[in-house]
Design an enzyme around this catalytic site. Structure first.
Site, PDB file in Angstrom:
ATOM      1  N   HIS A 290      -6.474 -12.823  -0.721  1.00 12.16           N
ATOM      2  CA  HIS A 290      -6.279 -12.856  -2.180  1.00 12.16           C
ATOM      3  C   HIS A 290      -7.060 -14.011  -2.787  1.00 12.16           C
ATOM      4  O   HIS A 290      -6.574 -15.150  -2.759  1.00 12.16           O
ATOM      5  CB  HIS A 290      -4.796 -13.077  -2.497  1.00 12.16           C
ATOM      6  CG  HIS A 290      -3.912 -11.937  -2.130  1.00 12.16           C
ATOM      7  ND1 HIS A 290      -3.596 -10.939  -3.004  1.00 12.16           N
ATOM      8  CD2 HIS A 290      -3.288 -11.647  -0.973  1.00 12.16           C
ATOM      9  CE1 HIS A 290      -2.799 -10.071  -2.410  1.00 12.16           C
ATOM     10  NE2 HIS A 290      -2.603 -10.472  -1.169  1.00 12.16           N
TER      11      HIS A 290
ATOM     12  N   GLU B  78      -7.584 -14.121  -5.958  1.00 11.92           N
ATOM     13  CA  GLU B  78      -7.081 -14.202  -7.338  1.00 11.92           C
ATOM     14  C   GLU B  78      -5.855 -15.096  -7.456  1.00 11.92           C
ATOM     15  O   GLU B  78      -5.418 -15.372  -8.565  1.00 11.92           O
ATOM     16  CB  GLU B  78      -6.799 -12.783  -7.872  1.00 11.92           C
ATOM     17  CG  GLU B  78      -5.559 -12.092  -7.322  1.00 11.92           C
ATOM     18  CD  GLU B  78      -5.729 -11.550  -5.901  1.00 11.92           C
ATOM     19  OE1 GLU B  78      -6.801 -11.744  -5.304  1.00 11.92           O
ATOM     20  OE2 GLU B  78      -4.756 -10.961  -5.390  1.00 11.92           O
TER      21      GLU B  78
ATOM     22  N   SER C  18       0.815  -1.223   0.000  1.00  9.00           N
ATOM     23  CA  SER C  18       0.000   0.000   0.000  1.00  9.00           C
ATOM     24  C   SER C  18       0.850   1.274   0.000  1.00  9.00           C
ATOM     25  O   SER C  18       0.481   2.271  -0.634  1.00  9.00           O
ATOM     26  CB  SER C  18      -0.948  -0.012   1.202  1.00  9.00           C
ATOM     27  OG  SER C  18      -0.243  -0.232   2.407  1.00  9.00           O
TER      28      SER C  18
ATOM     29  N   CYS D  23      -6.558  -6.894  -0.009  1.00  6.56           N
ATOM     30  CA  CYS D  23      -5.322  -6.806   0.778  1.00  6.56           C
ATOM     31  C   CYS D  23      -4.761  -5.378   0.761  1.00  6.56           C
ATOM     32  O   CYS D  23      -5.355  -4.501   1.368  1.00  6.56           O
ATOM     33  CB  CYS D  23      -4.340  -7.862   0.292  1.00  6.56           C
ATOM     34  SG  CYS D  23      -3.165  -8.286   1.575  1.00  6.56           S
TER      35      CYS D  23
HETATM   36  N1  GLN Z   1       1.292  -5.662   3.852  1.00  4.55           N
HETATM   37  C1  GLN Z   1       0.926  -5.051   2.607  1.00  4.55           C
HETATM   38  C2  GLN Z   1       0.626  -3.564   2.764  1.00  4.55           C
HETATM   39  O1  GLN Z   1       0.705  -3.011   3.800  1.00  4.55           O
HETATM   40  C3  GLN Z   1      -0.269  -5.743   1.987  1.00  4.55           C
HETATM   41  C4  GLN Z   1       0.111  -7.137   1.547  1.00  4.55           C
HETATM   42  C5  GLN Z   1      -0.676  -7.657   0.381  1.00  4.55           C
HETATM   43  O2  GLN Z   1      -1.323  -6.906  -0.373  1.00  4.55           O
HETATM   44  N2  GLN Z   1      -0.575  -8.942   0.169  1.00  4.55           N
HETATM   45  O3  GLN Z   1       0.293  -2.915   1.813  1.00  4.55           O
END
Ligand code: GLN
Length: 193
Positions: A174, A176, A50, A80
């Site tokens: 996820h 996908e 992110s 996620c």
């Molecule tokens: N830990 C990631 C984040 O903070 C997210 C992990 C993921 O999208 N699989 O963005």
């Protein structure tokens, strides 16, 4: 022909989302520009990281336009890191971390610690019959939901991992990467209802 579904393609596993959309006969495009954004009838924000997604959205001049499009009601599905980008509040973010917001929830990044960093589990999911096979990869957890939020899925211990409001769907895992197509189908039904 309906407009395609856009997949934000700055970073993360956007290709897997496009494959999942293809498996359910939905046209998709990669979104990297304002013109891409304007041409889609719904948007998926993939998993990834992110903090990097935020930086790239700013660098591509997409941060404010995405925020505006989502708050104006563009149907949006985040998985996620994508869920983190759609949360109104983020815990354990880096300094200056911000998302597009829109879902009245609080999420905690990397909530499962080191040992349970990544795991797979079968989940119950509202509106979907039979177990949903879910991969959690350094996943966030939804720690608070506002009154506009419908909870769709929880872990066996009750922790919330799937939510929606009228235009947005967000999940901590996820689908996908496990061949699960039914959550994407649910999103398409939210777009086309
Ligand atoms: N830990 C990631 C984040 O903070 C997210 C992990 C993921 O999208 N699989 O963005």
């Amino acid at each position: 022909m309906p407009a395609p579904i856009g997949v934000l393609a700055l970073q993360g596993d956007f290709r897997e989302h496009r494959q999942t959309l293809k498996a359910i006969d939905q046209e998709s495009i990669e979104v990297r520009t304002l013109a891409d954004l304007a041409s889609c009838r719904g948007l998926i924000i993939p998993g990834g990281e992110s903090t990097v997604m935020q930086k790239l959205a700013v660098a591509y001049d997409l941060f404010e336009p995405l925020k505006d499009a989502i708050s104006a009601g563009l149907p949006t599905f985040g998985t996620c890191a994508g869920l983190i980008m759609l949360a109104n509040e983020i815990s354990d973010g880096i300094v200056g971390q911000a998302g597009f917001g829109g879902l009245d929830i609080s999420v905690r990044r990397n909530a499962f610690g080191n040992q349970l960093d990544s795991f797979e589990v079968d989940l119950d999911f509202a509106g979907i019959e039979g177990p949903v096979h879910a991969a959690f990869i350094r996943a966030p957890l939804i720690e608070r939901v506002g009154s506009s939020i419908e909870v769709l899925s929880r872990l066996a211990d009750g922790r919330i991992v799937g939510v929606r409001n009228t235009s947005m769907l967000g999940i901590a895992f996820h689908p996908e990467v496990t061949g699960e197509t039914r959550i994407h189908e649910l999103f398409v039904s939210m777009i086309d209802h």
